[in-house]
Design a protein around this motif. Structure first.
Motif, mmCIF file in Angstrom:
data_model
loop_
_atom_site.group_PDB
_atom_site.id
_atom_site.type_symbol
_atom_site.label_atom_id
_atom_site.label_comp_id
_atom_site.label_asym_id
_atom_site.label_seq_id
_atom_site.Cartn_x
_atom_site.Cartn_y
_atom_site.Cartn_z
ATOM 1 N N ASN A 20 51.862 56.755 67.784
ATOM 2 C CA ASN A 20 50.622 56.861 67.961
ATOM 3 C C ASN A 20 49.511 56.831 66.848
ATOM 4 O O ASN A 20 48.534 55.991 66.947
ATOM 5 N N VAL A 21 49.827 57.441 65.672
ATOM 6 C CA VAL A 21 49.324 56.867 64.486
ATOM 7 C C VAL A 21 49.210 55.439 63.984
ATOM 8 O O VAL A 21 48.101 54.830 63.763
ATOM 9 N N THR A 22 50.388 54.923 64.123
ATOM 10 C CA THR A 22 50.562 53.461 63.754
ATOM 11 C C THR A 22 49.735 52.639 64.769
ATOM 12 O O THR A 22 49.079 51.654 64.424
ATOM 13 N N LEU A 23 49.792 52.880 65.992
ATOM 14 C CA LEU A 23 49.222 52.104 67.204
ATOM 15 C C LEU A 23 47.670 52.283 67.033
ATOM 16 O O LEU A 23 46.920 51.219 67.123
ATOM 17 N N ALA A 24 47.180 53.380 66.668
ATOM 18 C CA ALA A 24 45.824 53.771 66.649
ATOM 19 C C ALA A 24 45.138 52.895 65.483
ATOM 20 O O ALA A 24 44.341 52.181 65.764
ATOM 21 N N ALA A 25 46.028 52.835 64.273
ATOM 22 C CA ALA A 25 45.437 51.959 63.246
ATOM 23 C C ALA A 25 45.433 50.571 63.467
ATOM 24 O O ALA A 25 44.297 49.969 63.393
ATOM 25 N N ALA A 26 46.533 50.155 64.028
ATOM 26 C CA ALA A 26 46.766 48.689 64.411
ATOM 27 C C ALA A 26 45.550 48.150 65.375
ATOM 28 O O ALA A 26 44.987 47.081 65.354
ATOM 29 N N LYS A 27 45.339 49.054 66.403
ATOM 30 C CA LYS A 27 44.508 48.896 67.606
ATOM 31 C C LYS A 27 43.034 48.621 66.895
ATOM 32 O O LYS A 27 42.040 47.814 67.362
ATOM 33 N N ALA A 28 42.669 49.764 66.358
ATOM 34 C CA ALA A 28 41.556 49.709 65.380
ATOM 35 C C ALA A 28 41.045 48.611 64.547
ATOM 36 O O ALA A 28 39.849 47.968 64.845
ATOM 37 N N ALA A 129 47.510 42.863 70.357
ATOM 38 C CA ALA A 129 47.531 44.264 69.860
ATOM 39 C C ALA A 129 47.914 44.903 71.368
ATOM 40 O O ALA A 129 48.664 45.874 71.367
ATOM 41 N N ALA A 130 47.008 44.505 72.205
ATOM 42 C CA ALA A 130 47.208 45.450 73.460
ATOM 43 C C ALA A 130 48.771 44.850 73.998
ATOM 44 O O ALA A 130 49.611 46.172 74.549
ATOM 45 N N VAL A 131 49.108 43.875 73.978
ATOM 46 C CA VAL A 131 50.539 43.626 74.544
ATOM 47 C C VAL A 131 51.589 44.116 73.721
ATOM 48 O O VAL A 131 52.391 44.857 74.289
ATOM 49 N N GLY A 132 51.142 44.454 72.390
ATOM 50 C CA GLY A 132 52.319 44.931 71.556
ATOM 51 C C GLY A 132 52.148 46.696 71.660
ATOM 52 O O GLY A 132 53.384 47.165 71.796
ATOM 53 N N SER A 133 51.110 46.974 71.973
ATOM 54 C CA SER A 133 51.043 48.230 72.420
ATOM 55 C C SER A 133 51.646 48.841 73.727
ATOM 56 O O SER A 133 52.676 49.919 73.933
ATOM 57 N N ILE A 134 51.862 47.924 74.750
ATOM 58 C CA ILE A 134 52.466 47.958 75.946
ATOM 59 C C ILE A 134 53.711 48.234 75.759
ATOM 60 O O ILE A 134 54.590 49.005 76.226
#
Length: 418
Positions: A20-28, A129-134
């Motif tokens: 969650n921390v990693t994805l939050a930073a990448a999405k931001a 980024a959205a596809v990676g998060s999925i």
């Protein structure tokens, strides 16, 4: 082939928090680079998921605490509380997505929404980024479900990961729609995804509430537990059986029926065997409290239970109860009076008096076992006659159904007189 390694709930929760921390930073970063409000909102959602990870970690730690004087049953229901909390988070997440979708849809219908994205804006960064998060969050969902066993809390946490994947899916659809000139895809996808998340959150919340209220187990889950009890040697029937959920575990209370002539120690051994069988054959059973009742007590208990139906039945029970419960001390006193009479006192003394209560629908009688020691062996032939006479006299007492006389023909005094 090597056995597949199983991850513990703590390891899964830490892995989820790290993702969650990693994805939050990448999405931001992707949201800033592409000037995408949808991706920035998704980054905030991933950061907010850390709250769910914290709730999960705390609930697991508390639920696994050993029983104490303050909490003799343990804290297994803390896991249920954690499930209820995560269900609330899921409902809140779905509600937020629905609100955002409705707001965007309203803007689109009033022609205030932008039909297409700015060609100069690199929306493909946000889309990637959205596809990676999925992929990442769906992978966490599958991993958590594979290791969740029967833990409702871990299943709820798995769905928390999937809700993030679904929100990223909605963001990807919205970004893709903006890139292709179809901005309405964003709110439509958001509303669809929000419905899925809210439905799952409500389902988990209802299950957690039922567990907190100690709702009875489903018949399909009780059937194998009942079969295990009935298979134990010495169990004549089941008077009552129930189970309470304690997180992923079960605590059971069982009242078994045993032969009414069985000794207390033998009945206790049967009860211990029932408890051991339940805990060994059903790993979710952590405690099984087993009590014993004489065979036939179910009919008596049923008659008493009918008292709740109305006053007429209650009066019937009240008038029949004294007849069904002849006082043990009264019967025992009369037997001792017989033995103390001149007919028997000079020849024998009481060694032990054992009383067994017979449970029947209309009456309760006593089976007595009288152990006596003969004192005078000068007339050995008289011993059987006296024992038989004692048996018949005791069987004639009110409340006695059967009497057995066991005689100890000691030769000590006879040998001393020689």
């Amino acid at each position: 082939m090597a056995a597949q390694r199983t991850l513990t709930p703590f390891q899964l929760t830490r892995l989820g928090a790290f993702s969650n921390v990693t994805l939050a930073a990448a999405k931001a970063l992707a949201g800033i680079a592409s000037s995408s409000p949808a991706m920035l909102a998704d980054a905030a959602h991933s950061l907010g998921d850390l709250l769910g990870d914290g709730v999960t970690y705390w609930a697991i730690k508390e639920a696994q605490a050993a029983p104490s004087a303050m909490h003799p049953w343990g804290k297994g229901k803390m896991e249920t509380l954690g499930t209820l909390g995560l269900a609330g988070v899921l409902v809140g997440t779905g509600g937020g997505l629905a609100y955002n979708g409705l707001q965007t849809l309203a803007e689109a219908t009033t022609a205030t929404a932008t039909a297409t994205g700015d060609p100069a804006t690199p929306l493909w960064i946000a889309f990637a980024a959205a596809v990676g998060s999925i992929g990442a969050k769906e992978g966490l969902y599958q991993l958590t479900m594979a290791n969740a066993a029967k833990s409702e809390l871990m299943i709820a946490n798995a769905w928390h990961h999937r809700s993030d994947a679904l929100s990223s899916f909605a963001a990807a659809v919205g970004i893709g729609g903006a890139m292709s000139g179809m901005p309405l895809l964003d709110p439509v996808a958001g509303l669809f995804v929000s419905g899925l998340i809210v439905r799952e959150g409500v389902k988990m919340g209802r299950g957690a509430l039922r567990e907190l209220l100690d709702e009875a187990l489903e018949p399909s889950r009780m059937a194998p537990l009942r079969a295990t009890v009935e298979a134990v040697d010495g169990v004549e029937g089941i008077a009552a059986i129930r189970a309470r959920r304690m997180g992923p575990f079960l605590i059971m209370e069982v009242a078994i029926e045993v032969d009414e002539l069985m000794s207390v120690s033998a009945a206790h051994d049967v009860a211990v065997s029932v408890s051991r069988s339940l805990r060994c054959r059903h790993e979710e059973v952590v405690n099984a409290f087993v009590s014993t009742e004489p065979r036939g007590s179910r009919e008596i208990l049923h008659r008493h239970a009918l008292a709740v139906e109305g006053e007429e039945v209650a009066l019937e029970v009240a008038t029949q109860t004294p007849k069904a419960a002849k006082p043990r001390l009264e019967v025992e006193s009369k037997i001792r009076d017989v033995l103390a009479s001149d007919k028997y006192a000079a020849h024998m003394k009481l060694s032990r008096l054992t009383m067994h209560r017979l449970m029947t629908f209309d009456d309760a009688q006593w089976v007595v076992v009288i152990d006596v020691t003969f004192l005078d062996m000068s007339n050995f032939a008289e011993a059987p006659r006296l024992a038989h006479a004692l048996k018949r006299e005791v069987e004639g007492l009110p409340g006695v159904a059967e009497a057995d006389v066991h005689a100890d023909l000691t030769l000590s005094e006879f040998e001393e007189s020689r």
